[in-house]
Design a protein around this motif. Structure first.
Motif, short mmCIF file in Angstrom:
data_model
loop_
_atom_site.label_atom_id
_atom_site.label_comp_id
_atom_site.label_asym_id
_atom_site.label_seq_id
_atom_site.Cartn_x
_atom_site.Cartn_y
_atom_site.Cartn_z
N PRO A 264 13.69 18.42 -57.13
CA PRO A 264 15.15 18.54 -57.28
C PRO A 264 15.60 18.67 -58.73
CG PRO A 264 14.53 16.29 -56.71
CD PRO A 264 13.30 17.12 -56.55
N THR A 265 14.72 18.37 -59.67
CA THR A 265 15.07 18.45 -61.10
C THR A 265 14.82 19.84 -61.69
OG1 THR A 265 12.87 17.62 -61.62
CG2 THR A 265 14.66 16.01 -61.49
N THR A 266 14.49 20.81 -60.86
CA THR A 266 14.21 22.16 -61.35
C THR A 266 15.39 22.70 -62.14
OG1 THR A 266 12.74 22.61 -59.49
CG2 THR A 266 13.62 24.53 -60.68
N ALA A 267 15.10 23.17 -63.35
CA ALA A 267 16.16 23.77 -64.19
C ALA A 267 16.13 25.28 -64.14
CB ALA A 267 15.99 23.31 -65.64
N ARG A 268 14.95 25.85 -63.91
CA ARG A 268 14.80 27.31 -63.95
C ARG A 268 13.91 27.77 -62.80
NH1 ARG A 268 15.15 31.43 -68.01
NH2 ARG A 268 16.26 29.84 -69.17
N LEU A 269 14.42 28.75 -62.04
CA LEU A 269 13.67 29.34 -60.95
C LEU A 269 13.37 30.79 -61.33
CD1 LEU A 269 12.56 29.08 -58.03
CD2 LEU A 269 14.79 29.87 -57.22
N ILE A 270 12.08 31.11 -61.47
CA ILE A 270 11.64 32.42 -61.93
C ILE A 270 11.16 33.21 -60.71
CG2 ILE A 270 10.06 33.66 -63.45
CD1 ILE A 270 9.89 30.98 -65.08
N ALA A 271 11.86 34.28 -60.39
CA ALA A 271 11.60 35.02 -59.16
C ALA A 271 10.79 36.28 -59.43
CB ALA A 271 12.91 35.38 -58.47
N CYS A 272 9.88 36.59 -58.50
CA CYS A 272 9.11 37.82 -58.56
C CYS A 272 8.94 38.33 -57.14
CB CYS A 272 7.77 37.60 -59.24
SG CYS A 272 6.73 36.33 -58.47
N GLY A 273 8.34 39.52 -57.01
CA GLY A 273 8.18 40.12 -55.70
C GLY A 273 9.30 41.10 -55.40
N GLY A 274 9.14 41.84 -54.30
CA GLY A 274 10.09 42.89 -53.97
C GLY A 274 11.50 42.41 -53.74
N GLY A 275 11.67 41.15 -53.30
CA GLY A 275 13.00 40.63 -53.04
C GLY A 275 13.88 40.52 -54.27
N VAL A 276 13.26 40.57 -55.45
CA VAL A 276 14.04 40.53 -56.70
C VAL A 276 15.01 41.71 -56.76
CG1 VAL A 276 13.84 40.78 -59.21
CG2 VAL A 276 12.34 39.21 -57.99
N HIS A 277 14.66 42.82 -56.10
CA HIS A 277 15.49 44.02 -56.15
C HIS A 277 16.60 44.02 -55.10
CE1 HIS A 277 12.67 45.58 -59.01
NE2 HIS A 277 11.68 45.44 -58.15
N ASN A 278 16.70 42.96 -54.33
CA ASN A 278 17.79 42.81 -53.36
C ASN A 278 18.84 41.90 -53.98
OD1 ASN A 278 19.50 42.07 -51.23
ND2 ASN A 278 17.84 42.13 -49.72
N PRO A 279 19.90 42.47 -54.56
CA PRO A 279 20.88 41.63 -55.26
C PRO A 279 21.56 40.63 -54.33
CG PRO A 279 21.69 43.89 -55.05
CD PRO A 279 20.26 43.90 -54.63
N ALA A 280 21.72 41.00 -53.05
CA ALA A 280 22.34 40.07 -52.11
C ALA A 280 21.46 38.85 -51.89
CB ALA A 280 22.61 40.77 -50.78
N LEU A 281 20.15 39.04 -51.80
CA LEU A 281 19.24 37.91 -51.63
C LEU A 281 19.20 37.05 -52.88
CD1 LEU A 281 17.12 36.37 -50.02
CD2 LEU A 281 15.41 38.01 -50.81
N MET A 282 19.11 37.67 -54.04
CA MET A 282 19.07 36.90 -55.29
C MET A 282 20.36 36.10 -55.46
SD MET A 282 16.20 37.21 -57.02
CE MET A 282 16.53 37.07 -58.79
N ALA A 283 21.50 36.72 -55.13
CA ALA A 283 22.78 36.01 -55.25
C ALA A 283 22.85 34.85 -54.27
CB ALA A 283 23.93 36.99 -55.01
#
Length: 377
Positions: free
Chosen positions: A296-315
């Motif tokens: 729960p203390t995560t400050a930064r979530l670094i995303a990779c993979g094809g879903g990064v290109h889906n702005p609706a999913l990232m949002a």
């Protein structure tokens, strides 16, 4: 030995073969450095991709002859991808120390078909002997089964690389891979144990639903989902699946999350766009639930993979995690489209050097293991 390795993977979505040529080195401070020399995605033939997707949805039985032929066809595709990558990079087989081939997963049941821990297995196709023969490069493959034999899940395998490249003392971070299935790597800023696990579907269900109702293999830009509304009752039924409440270590695949599973939860009368919006919300909320429950203390979530290109999913992921900086791995110098293929290049390097590739704190295996087998050129 050349310091270049070539990683190959076709993920859960079977949307293409990712190839990455990577140079590895150890910096002056002893930290691993990875230089992506070339990253490409090569399409499957339409008929082969359709077969792979159908198999992932448990919709197509296979005879032994079918299985043998498919193993060869996948391997031929992987070899062609490797040779094309070499040509585009201006390299020859002699420049590559080894290929690391993940193959194509058909089934992943590390706790067995009955879920009782007996006869656990994971099955990836893509004959490595064929890849070695067609490329002239020694090939390392079958990475997951040794971890399963040691009592682990055989997945996820990339957290060790995530930790080597993205860990930062003083900041609690997590790495989110948005492939067909979503998985998290937890990187505590105090130097504690790295953990990782699958959280549930990412793109796989959305891709399959989109293909069925629009004829398109994926929801470009999240437009299909954006045209619908989240069905709260359907979302609640999907999130109630017992798998989501299992503690880590855990892993999953299309055999767990497929369209038959979605359709069993439908009440009837839902519009296709509303279901797509709900599947997107399922991915985002289960990712957020899992991260809050485990770090729960995560400050930064670094995303990779094809879903990064889906702005609706990232949002949606960012909205579900207020106070967490959600960024693409590109912000940290890693191409989000090729992190997984880079990971299998790294795993090949580990195997060639006789070094473990798994993290028992992630997979639950009895201990560190050298993964895969080596198939000489």
């Amino acid at each position: 030995m050349p310091d270049l390795f070539l990683g190959l993977i076709s993920g859960t979505s079977a949307d293409g073969i990712d190839a990455a040529i990577v140079g590895f080195d150890t910096g002056s401070e002893g930290r691993l450095q990875a230089d992506l020399r070339l990253g490409r995605t090569y399409s499957w033939p339409d008929d082969l991709r359709a077969q792979l997707v159908a198999l992932g949805q448990q919709a197509a039985p296979l005879t032994l002859d079918d299985l043998g032929e498919l193993d060869n066809r996948i391997a031929e595709g992987f070899a062609q991808a490797a040779n094309r990558a070499l040509a585009e990079a201006g390299l020859t087989a002699a420049d590559i120390a080894a290929i690391g081939s993940h193959g194509q997963t058909l089934r992943h049941r590390p706790h067995g078909r009955a879920g009782d821990g007996r006869h656990g297995f994971t099955l990836q196709l893509g004959d490595p002997s064929t890849i070695a023969e067609r490329t002239g490069i020694r090939t390392v493959a079958d990475f997951r089964r040794r971890d399963v034999a040691a009592g682990g899940h055989g997945a996820p395998l990339l957290p060790a690389l995530h930790a080597a490249l993205l860990h930062a003392l003083g900041e609690d971070r997590a790495v989110l891979n948005l492939g067909g299935i979503a998985n998290l790597t937890l990187l505590p800023g105090d130097g504690g144990a790295v953990r990782g696990f699958d959280t549930g579907p990412a793109n796989g269900l959305m891709d399959a639903w989109c293909l069925r109702h629009t004829g398109q293999p994926f929801d470009r830009g999240g437009a299909f989902a954006a045209g619908g509304r989240v069905d709260a009752a359907l979302l609640a039924r999907l999130r109630a699946a017992p798998w989501f409440s299992l503690p880590p270590p855990k892993s999953s695949g299309r055999d767990q999350f497929h369209l038959d599973w979605v359709e069993a939860a439908l009440a009837g009368g839902e519009t296709p766009a509303d279901v797509q919006a709900t599947l997107l919300a399922l991915s985002a909320t289960t990712i957020a639930d899992a991260l809050r429950a485990t770090q729960p203390t995560t400050a930064r979530l670094i995303a990779c993979g094809g879903g990064v290109h889906n702005p609706a999913l990232m949002a949606a992921v960012a909205h579900a995690l207020p106070g967490v900086a959600v960024v693409s791995s590109d912000a940290h110098g890693l191409d989000p489209d090729h992190v997984e293929a880079m990971g299998f290049a790294w795993l090949a390097r580990q195997t060639v050097l006789g070094l473990p590739g798994n993290l028992p704190s992630v997979t639950g295996a009895a201990g560190p293991r050298v993964l895969g087998g080596i198939y000489p050129a």
